[in-house]
Design an enzyme around this catalytic site. Structure first.
Site, PDB file in Angstrom:
ATOM      1  N   LYS A  13       0.836  -1.214   0.000  1.00  0.00           N
ATOM      2  CA  LYS A  13       0.000   0.000   0.000  1.00  0.00           C
ATOM      3  C   LYS A  13       0.872   1.266   0.000  1.00  0.00           C
ATOM      4  CE  LYS A  13      -2.151  -1.050   3.912  1.00  0.00           C
ATOM      5  NZ  LYS A  13      -1.537  -2.345   4.322  1.00  0.00           N
ATOM      6  N   ARG A  87      -9.297   0.856   9.256  1.00  0.00           N
ATOM      7  CA  ARG A  87      -8.952  -0.527   9.584  1.00  0.00           C
ATOM      8  C   ARG A  87     -10.076  -1.207  10.351  1.00  0.00           C
ATOM      9  NH1 ARG A  87      -2.974   0.486   9.382  1.00  0.00           N
ATOM     10  NH2 ARG A  87      -1.867  -1.473   9.561  1.00  0.00           N
ATOM     11  N   ARG A 126      11.946  -6.257   4.423  1.00  0.00           N
ATOM     12  CA  ARG A 126      11.885  -4.871   3.958  1.00  0.00           C
ATOM     13  C   ARG A 126      12.668  -3.874   4.810  1.00  0.00           C
ATOM     14  NH1 ARG A 126       5.613  -2.797   4.578  1.00  0.00           N
ATOM     15  NH2 ARG A 126       5.536  -2.909   6.859  1.00  0.00           N
ATOM     16  N   ARG A 161      11.524  -1.387  10.269  1.00  0.00           N
ATOM     17  CA  ARG A 161      10.493  -1.080  11.261  1.00  0.00           C
ATOM     18  C   ARG A 161      10.577  -2.031  12.448  1.00  0.00           C
ATOM     19  NH1 ARG A 161       4.819  -0.122   8.273  1.00  0.00           N
ATOM     20  NH2 ARG A 161       4.156  -1.188  10.159  1.00  0.00           N
ATOM     21  N   ARG A 172      -0.382  -8.584  13.750  1.00  0.00           N
ATOM     22  CA  ARG A 172      -0.903  -7.646  12.743  1.00  0.00           C
ATOM     23  C   ARG A 172      -1.801  -8.365  11.742  1.00  0.00           C
ATOM     24  NH1 ARG A 172       4.704  -5.468  11.031  1.00  0.00           N
ATOM     25  NH2 ARG A 172       3.705  -4.154   9.476  1.00  0.00           N
TER      26      ARG A 172
HETATM   27  P1  AMP Z   1       1.037   0.532   9.170  1.00  0.00           P
HETATM   28  O1  AMP Z   1       2.210   1.409   8.934  1.00  0.00           O
HETATM   29  O2  AMP Z   1      -0.172   0.958   8.405  1.00  0.00           O
HETATM   30  O3  AMP Z   1       1.360  -0.928   8.977  1.00  0.00           O
HETATM   31  O4  AMP Z   1       0.643   0.692  10.722  1.00  0.00           O
HETATM   32  C1  AMP Z   1       1.560   0.381  11.755  1.00  0.00           C
HETATM   33  C2  AMP Z   1       0.807   0.222  13.075  1.00  0.00           C
HETATM   34  O5  AMP Z   1       0.158   1.447  13.428  1.00  0.00           O
HETATM   35  C3  AMP Z   1      -0.322  -0.813  13.073  1.00  0.00           C
HETATM   36  O6  AMP Z   1       0.164  -2.124  13.304  1.00  0.00           O
HETATM   37  C4  AMP Z   1      -1.195  -0.297  14.220  1.00  0.00           C
HETATM   38  O7  AMP Z   1      -0.610  -0.591  15.472  1.00  0.00           O
HETATM   39  C5  AMP Z   1      -1.112   1.210  14.009  1.00  0.00           C
HETATM   40  N1  AMP Z   1      -2.156   1.705  13.074  1.00  0.00           N
HETATM   41  C6  AMP Z   1      -1.940   2.295  11.861  1.00  0.00           C
HETATM   42  N2  AMP Z   1      -3.098   2.657  11.279  1.00  0.00           N
HETATM   43  C7  AMP Z   1      -4.088   2.280  12.146  1.00  0.00           C
HETATM   44  C8  AMP Z   1      -5.507   2.356  12.108  1.00  0.00           C
HETATM   45  N3  AMP Z   1      -6.157   2.886  11.053  1.00  0.00           N
HETATM   46  N4  AMP Z   1      -6.198   1.869  13.176  1.00  0.00           N
HETATM   47  C9  AMP Z   1      -5.556   1.342  14.241  1.00  0.00           C
HETATM   48  N5  AMP Z   1      -4.229   1.221  14.344  1.00  0.00           N
HETATM   49  C10 AMP Z   1      -3.475   1.687  13.300  1.00  0.00           C
END
Ligand code: AMP
Length: 216
Positions: A13, A87, A126, A161, A172
């Site tokens: 994404k 989400r 990554r 990360r 996740r």
């Molecule tokens: P991402 O970079 O989108 O993979 O997000 C990293 C982490 O941030 C996720 O594993 C969640 O802990 C938190 N997070 C990001 N976006 C959301 C969301 N829309 N709702 C809840 N937690 C989020």
């Protein structure tokens, strides 16, 4: 044109959102990036979310909806790409309301389909450039031997990360299947869902997304 990129962690994404920003002048709204920035700058909210994120669990709807509200109230753009948001169904409903308050609507939801084995392999391989966000992969696009980012030239700024490890990835993925995947049915029923194969080459996926956007 307001677009959601929907898919599990590692579906690509963020990578595809970056292309859309470069090529179509859209604005990427990544709640993950916003939360990581809050965490890195040590704000109160950052401290609250740090542990939740490290475990791979979801941050509360209230916090992430607040972050998106703030952006939509202050940023003007010809189009937003929602990356990692919504989400949950509550977040999806809130997004409809926030866009409606702005006199806008959602135009497309693209589900990037990738099988679970590929996700685990991608995520544990990554890395990104800390200066510009360029994405690297140990197998398909390794960090250059001279230590310089191919996109911005920054030296030795590569980072991985903290939550890109197998244990938090498992959480996740579970969060994705329990709380986020119902959005696929939700947007399908609203007639807004398009599915693309997220496993192809980066250019193939890019072309598939362009195909959806140009026909919307
Ligand atoms: P991402 O970079 O989108 O993979 O997000 C990293 C982490 O941030 C996720 O594993 C969640 O802990 C938190 N997070 C990001 N976006 C959301 C969301 N829309 N709702 C809840 N937690 C989020």
């Amino acid at each position: 044109m307001n677009l959601i990129l929907l898919g599990p962690p590692g579906a690509g994404k963020g990578t595809q959102a970056r292309f859309l920003v470069e090529e179509r002048g859209m604005v990427q709204l990544s709640t993950g990036d916003m939360l990581r920035a809050a965490k890195d700058s040590g704000t109160e909210m950052g401290q609250i979310v740090a542990d939740v994120m490290a475990r791979g669990a979801l941050v509360t709807d209230e916090i992430v909806i607040g972050l998106i509200r703030e952006q939509l109230e202050t940023v003007e753009a010809s189009g937003f790409i929602f990356d990692g948001f919504p989400r949950t169904l509550a977040q999806a409903d809130a997004l409809n309301d926030l866009l409606a308050e702005k006199g806008q609507a959602l135009d497309a939801v693209i589900e990037m389909e990738v099988d679970d084995e590929a996700l685990v392999a991608r995520i544990t391989a990554r890395a990104t450039c800390g200066a510009c966000g360029e994405v690297y992969n140990d197998n398909t696009k390794p960090i250059p031997a001279d230590g310089k980012c191919t996109n911005c030239g920054a030296e030795n700024q590569f980072k991985r990360r903290a939550d890109d490890n197998e244990e938090s990835l498992r959480t996740r993925l579970m969060e994705y299947y329990k709380k986020t995947s119902p959005l696929i049915g939700y947007y399908y029923a609203k007639g807004q869902l398009s599915k693309i194969d997220g496993l192809g080459s980066m250019d193939g996926v890019k072309a598939a997304i362009a195909g959806v956007l140009d026909n919307t």
